[in-house]
Design a protein around this motif. Structure first.
Motif, short mmCIF file in Angstrom:
data_model
loop_
_atom_site.label_atom_id
_atom_site.label_comp_id
_atom_site.label_asym_id
_atom_site.label_seq_id
_atom_site.Cartn_x
_atom_site.Cartn_y
_atom_site.Cartn_z
N ALA A 270 -69.03 82.04 -33.38
CA ALA A 270 -67.68 82.55 -33.18
C ALA A 270 -67.50 83.86 -33.94
N THR A 271 -67.05 84.90 -33.23
CA THR A 271 -66.68 86.16 -33.86
C THR A 271 -65.16 86.24 -33.92
N ASN A 272 -64.65 87.36 -34.40
CA ASN A 272 -63.20 87.54 -34.45
C ASN A 272 -62.60 87.66 -33.05
N HIS A 273 -63.44 88.02 -32.07
CA HIS A 273 -62.92 88.33 -30.75
C HIS A 273 -63.46 87.45 -29.63
N SER A 274 -64.52 86.70 -29.88
CA SER A 274 -65.13 85.94 -28.80
C SER A 274 -66.06 84.87 -29.36
N ASP B 179 -64.38 84.46 -23.93
CA ASP B 179 -63.09 84.30 -24.58
C ASP B 179 -63.06 82.90 -25.18
N TYR B 180 -62.57 82.78 -26.42
CA TYR B 180 -62.63 81.48 -27.08
C TYR B 180 -61.89 80.39 -26.32
N ARG B 181 -60.91 80.79 -25.49
CA ARG B 181 -60.16 79.81 -24.71
C ARG B 181 -60.93 79.33 -23.49
N GLU B 182 -62.01 80.05 -23.15
CA GLU B 182 -62.79 79.72 -21.97
C GLU B 182 -64.25 79.41 -22.31
N CYS B 183 -64.53 79.18 -23.59
CA CYS B 183 -65.91 78.95 -24.01
C CYS B 183 -66.43 77.61 -23.48
N ALA C 136 -71.93 78.75 -36.60
CA ALA C 136 -71.59 79.67 -37.68
C ALA C 136 -70.51 80.65 -37.24
N LEU C 137 -69.78 81.15 -38.21
CA LEU C 137 -68.85 82.26 -38.01
C LEU C 137 -69.64 83.53 -38.29
N VAL C 138 -69.57 84.51 -37.39
CA VAL C 138 -70.38 85.72 -37.55
C VAL C 138 -69.52 86.97 -37.45
N ASN C 139 -69.94 87.99 -38.19
CA ASN C 139 -69.32 89.30 -38.07
C ASN C 139 -70.34 90.34 -38.49
N SER C 140 -69.92 91.57 -38.74
CA SER C 140 -70.87 92.65 -39.03
C SER C 140 -71.58 92.44 -40.36
N ILE D 147 -70.02 83.55 -28.74
CA ILE D 147 -71.27 84.07 -28.20
C ILE D 147 -72.38 83.03 -28.37
N ASN D 148 -73.42 83.16 -27.55
CA ASN D 148 -74.51 82.19 -27.61
C ASN D 148 -75.73 82.72 -28.36
N TYR D 149 -75.66 83.95 -28.86
CA TYR D 149 -76.71 84.50 -29.69
C TYR D 149 -76.11 85.19 -30.90
N PHE D 150 -76.71 84.99 -32.06
CA PHE D 150 -76.39 85.77 -33.24
C PHE D 150 -77.47 86.83 -33.39
#
Length: 208
Positions: free
Chosen positions: A23-27, A183-187, A198-202, A29-32
């Motif tokens: 999970a990112t701040n905006h979406s 979109d997190y609502r459609e994941c 995990a929670l991921v960001n830059s 994703i299936n890869y980090f």
């Protein structure tokens, strides 16, 4: 626990990634995509710079705006552009800057830094671009302070263009064809009840 692996190497730049539910701040994703070593190790930062410099050798660049903690890569890229095969396309000295963010999370530049943006050709540099949300902020911030967007660059990109500007990168979604962003609502992983790894960001990741 997921494991980050090197899945490709190009020009001395490794592509490290882990598959899972992130999970990112905006979406979601299936890869980090792990950019840690490219942002912190000089040899890998220089390798990234060489790859990206070749894509902007004919582009006038006065300033590199570093997002995602890409200052080391930005400095190496500035040097590579100035020493490239066509250095006349670039300033003798390229400024390397980072933005600040106000309490509303808006991108800002102090008065003493604005001269490196106003009427300058600014290259927006990022670690990775998935949804393009952060890249758009870089573009908008550059324009707001009177700069010209010279281009958008990243180590990895999942999109071809942002706001009408093509994204140049070392790696793209073509190198990771099953990469997905939701979109997190459609994941679909959330809908299947699969927990977030995990929670991921830059800055990296925080395992859950």
């Amino acid at each position: 626990m997921f494991e980050t692996k090197v899945i490709a190497t190009r020009g001395g730049v490794p592509l490290r990634a882990a598959k899972g539910h992130f999970a990112t701040n905006h979406s979601h994703i299936n890869y980090f995509i792990d950019i840690t070593t490219q942002k912190t190790r000089l040899a890998e930062a220089k390798a990234v710079a060489r790859e990206l410099a070749a894509k902007f050798s004919n582009t006038r660049v006065d300033t590199i705006l570093c997002l995602d903690g890409m200052t080391l890569v930005g400095a190496c890229l500035a040097e590579a552009l100035c020493q490239g095969s066509r250095p006349a396309a670039n300033a003798n000295e390229i400024a390397v800057i980072e933005p600040e963010y106000n309490s509303y999370n808006q991108m800002t530049f102090r008065d003493n830094v604005q001269n490196y943006v106003r009427e300058k050709n600014v290259l927006v540099l990022m670690a990775s671009i998935s949804t393009g949300f952060t890249a758009k902020r870089g573009i908008q911030g550059t324009k707001y302070y009177g700069g010209n967007v010279a281009g958008v660059a990243a180590i990895y990109r999942a999109v071809d263009e942002i706001g009408g500007y093509p994204v140049r990168s070392v790696y793209s979604i073509d190198d990771l064809p099953d990469y997905e962003s939701y979109d997190y609502r459609e994941c679909p992983y959330c809908q299947q009840g699969k927990k977030i790894d995990a929670l991921v960001n830059s800055f990296g990741y925080s395992a859950l």
